[in-house]
Design a protein around this motif. Structure first.
Motif, PDB file in Angstrom:
ATOM      1  N   ARG A   1       0.869  -1.178   0.000  1.00 52.81           N
ATOM      2  CA  ARG A   1       0.000   0.000   0.000  1.00 52.81           C
ATOM      3  C   ARG A   1       0.902   1.223   0.000  1.00 52.81           C
ATOM      4  O   ARG A   1       1.774   1.350   0.878  1.00 52.81           O
TER       5      ARG A   1
ATOM      6  N   ALA B   1       3.624   0.495   2.995  1.00 55.72           N
ATOM      7  CA  ALA B   1       3.317  -0.580   3.942  1.00 55.72           C
ATOM      8  C   ALA B   1       3.191  -1.892   3.177  1.00 55.72           C
ATOM      9  O   ALA B   1       2.834  -1.912   1.987  1.00 55.72           O
TER      10      ALA B   1
ATOM     11  N   ALA C   1       1.988  -6.263   3.432  1.00 58.24           N
ATOM     12  CA  ALA C   1       1.173  -7.264   4.133  1.00 58.24           C
ATOM     13  C   ALA C   1       1.332  -8.600   3.430  1.00 58.24           C
ATOM     14  O   ALA C   1       1.515  -8.662   2.215  1.00 58.24           O
TER      15      ALA C   1
ATOM     16  N   ARG D   1      -7.166 -12.316   0.374  1.00 63.84           N
ATOM     17  CA  ARG D   1      -7.152 -10.988   0.991  1.00 63.84           C
ATOM     18  C   ARG D   1      -5.837 -10.813   1.740  1.00 63.84           C
ATOM     19  O   ARG D   1      -5.276 -11.772   2.287  1.00 63.84           O
TER      20      ARG D   1
ATOM     21  N   GLY E   1      -3.081  -9.790   4.648  1.00 65.39           N
ATOM     22  CA  GLY E   1      -3.061  -9.785   6.106  1.00 65.39           C
ATOM     23  C   GLY E   1      -2.892  -8.370   6.628  1.00 65.39           C
ATOM     24  O   GLY E   1      -3.264  -7.391   5.970  1.00 65.39           O
ATOM     25  N   THR E   2      -2.305  -8.233   7.802  1.00 65.63           N
ATOM     26  CA  THR E   2      -2.126  -6.928   8.421  1.00 65.63           C
ATOM     27  C   THR E   2      -0.988  -6.175   7.742  1.00 65.63           C
ATOM     28  O   THR E   2       0.123  -6.692   7.593  1.00 65.63           O
ATOM     29  N   PHE E   3      -1.263  -4.949   7.333  1.00 68.13           N
ATOM     30  CA  PHE E   3      -0.237  -4.117   6.703  1.00 68.13           C
ATOM     31  C   PHE E   3       0.718  -3.589   7.771  1.00 68.13           C
ATOM     32  O   PHE E   3       0.283  -3.049   8.797  1.00 68.13           O
ATOM     33  N   VAL E   4       1.990  -3.750   7.539  1.00 62.16           N
ATOM     34  CA  VAL E   4       3.033  -3.239   8.442  1.00 62.16           C
ATOM     35  C   VAL E   4       3.712  -2.058   7.757  1.00 62.16           C
ATOM     36  O   VAL E   4       4.357  -2.222   6.719  1.00 62.16           O
TER      37      VAL E   4
END
Length: 542
Positions: free
Chosen positions: A188, A231, A233, A248, A250-253
């Motif tokens: 992202r 970011a 993920a 989908r 996962g969590t964006f870091v």
């Protein structure tokens, strides 16, 4: 890619151009161009250009592409010696994020490109939206018959909002089933770019000791600002041969925000000297001073200075033949993000070129043959291990020979042809072996386009065009780990002029529907060329 329009200048003659196009892959485009005077004295004129385009592609993407463009320009010419032009443009596009296809194992320890050109390895949620605003002005005033001053200003602002998918550099092949998958990462990114550029110069034309001089003296100031958030993920791998969509992220870091600022100041002087009608000489020099900072989790700064000379000569023994030679050095700052944050050193270049230009058939047909050598240092290259960042690919060299032929063979028959031999390779690098060929550069390439417009008879009003574009094998990455192959593509066109100003056109690209690779960045980002595509258009000038 922006809508393909070049902003045209306002005219004091009223005119309007309209065009509509439609074709393969749900392609549709409309364009309007209006210009004319604003006042009766013809000192003010305007131009408005607008275009909108929508399409799918030959790729199996899940989101269509939408593009819009709008431009307006004003011309003020109070006297024959003063001319001021100001313009504003806006562009917007929204569509699928698509990094193409990937190289796969060839079973012999190497890599190959064997995926269908339409194979999409992303997901529907991955889209890219960009906006661009641009302002330009140009002031030109002739102080005397021999002296002109100019001032040019430019500002642009770009916004990028991207949700994309990057692919792993390696493909996994299951030993029993042979199922091939590639790992994926969702990214992202938001980015804002601001660029300012102001230039002022003076052009003087005069004679000394029988020599005609055209001297240009000027200064330039440029400033750039770039802010980026980034970011990543995790995202499920995908089957290359039987893709199933719907994964989908996962969590964006997030990684540290990056702010890049660049400032450059330049001065230049150039003198073109005409010695009679047979010899033209050119000599000039440019001085650049560029500063750059990159602030994230760490802060880096760079300060580069460079003198760049330029020399050229043209000798015309007779009006139809000209021999030419030139030497140029170049300097360009590299405001590209790196993984560490350390700015890339400024790119420098050095080019030698020599050749001959010939005119034949009463100057209807022209040909140029040239040899050249171009060396570049500190070349920015996308980091193959950290997508979204760049590395210093070192020193690269290209040398070759080019032949271009263009003009009218006989009335109604026009030819455009070119052929090139290029030896392009890495000279010195900490990441790539010296001698490796550069990405996507064929040793041999050529193109030819022939158009025919009958001047009389039953086919008068019709036009026919056809041609070929061919390239030899190319390397897919700077490691030279795989090739993207050569190809020959055939294109064709037919048109009919309904009246003096209305034309109906049909174009066919890749007539034989050959499979080919357009370009490559790395083994994880390869762009396939389109299959057979037809476009029909109607345009008119009023």
């Amino acid at each position: 890619m922006w809508v393909n329009i070049v902003t045209r200048q306002p005219k004091f003659t009223t005119g309007m151009n309209l065009s509509m196009q439609g074709g393969s892959n749900s392609f549709a485009r409309g364009e309007a161009d209006v210009t004319g005077p604003i006042n009766a004295a013809h000192t003010l004129a305007f131009r408005l250009i607008g275009a909108a385009q929508t399409s799918d592609t030959f790729r199996d993407v899940q989101q269509p592409y939408r593009r819009q463009f709008l431009s307006g320009a004003l011309l003020w010419q109070p006297t024959d010696r003063t001319r001021i032009v100001a313009s504003a443009t806006y562009g917007h596009q929204l569509g699928q994020s698509d990094r193409g296809i990937v190289a796969t194992p060839d079973g012999r320890g190497g890599l190959m490109v064997d995926l269908p050109r339409e194979r999409f390895l992303g997901e529907a949620f991955a889209t890219t939206e960009t906006e661009r605003y641009e302002l330009n002005y140009r002031i030109e005033h002739q102080l005397a018959d021999w002296l002109t001053i100019r001032q040019i200003g430019h500002y642009d602002r770009g916004n990028i909002n991207l949700v994309g998918i990057n692919y792993s550099n390696s493909v996994t092949v299951r030993p029993v089933t042979g199922v091939r998958t590639v790992g994926r990462t969702a990214v992202r990114q938001h980015e804002v770019n601001d660029n300012w550029d102001f230039q002022g110069d003076m052009v003087a034309k005069f004679a000394t000791f029988g020599l005609q001089h055209t001297v240009v003296v000027g200064v330039e100031s440029a400033k750039a600002y770039r802010f980026r958030t980034f970011a990543q993920a995790p995202l499920a791998a995908i089957d290359l041969d039987n893709p199933v969509y719907g994964a989908r992220p996962g969590t964006f870091v997030p990684r540290a925000d990056r702010t890049i600022r660049a400032n450059a100041k330049s001065a230049y002087v150039q003198d073109q000297i005409d010695i009679g009608t047979h010899i033209n000489l050119l000599a000039g020099v440019r001085y650049d001073h560029a500063k750059q900072s990159d602030v994230g989790t760490t802060a880096f700064q760079s300060d580069d200075k460079r003198w760049s000379p330029r020399f050229g000569a043209v000798f015309k023994p007779i009006p139809e033949i000209a021999f030419f030679a030139d030497y140029t050095r170049s300097f360009q700052s590299n405001p590209q993000p790196t993984r560490s944050g350390a700015p890339l050193p400024a790119e420098t270049g050095e080019q030698y070129e020599a050749g001959i230009k010939v005119e034949a058939l009463q100057k209807r047909l022209g040909a140029t043959l040239a040899v050249y050598r171009l060396a570049r240092a500190n070349v920015a290259q996308e980091d193959p291990n950290n997508v979204g960042y760049n590395i210093n690919a070192g020193r690269q060299r290209s040398r070759g020979i080019e032949l271009d032929v263009t003009g009218t063979i006989v009335p109604g028959v026009k030819l455009i042809a070119s052929g090139t031999y290029t030896d392009a390779q890495v000279v010195e690098s900490t990441d790539y072996a010296p001698g490796n060929r550069l990405i996507g550069v064929p040793k041999w390439s050529g193109s030819m386009w022939l158009s025919i417009e009958p001047r009389a008879g039953a086919l008068k009003g019709f036009g026919f065009g056809g041609g070929a574009y061919a390239v030899s094998d190319r390397e897919g990455d700077l490691d030279n780990a795989f090739q993207i192959g050569g190809y020959t593509r055939l294109d064709a066109s037919i048109w009919y002029t309904l009246s003096g100003k209305v034309r109906l056109t049909a174009n066919v690209k890749n007539l034989a529907n050959v499979y080919y690779i357009e370009s490559s960045v790395s083994r994880a980002q390869i762009a396939a060329g389109t299959g057979r595509a037809v476009t029909v258009g109607l345009s008119g000038a009023f």
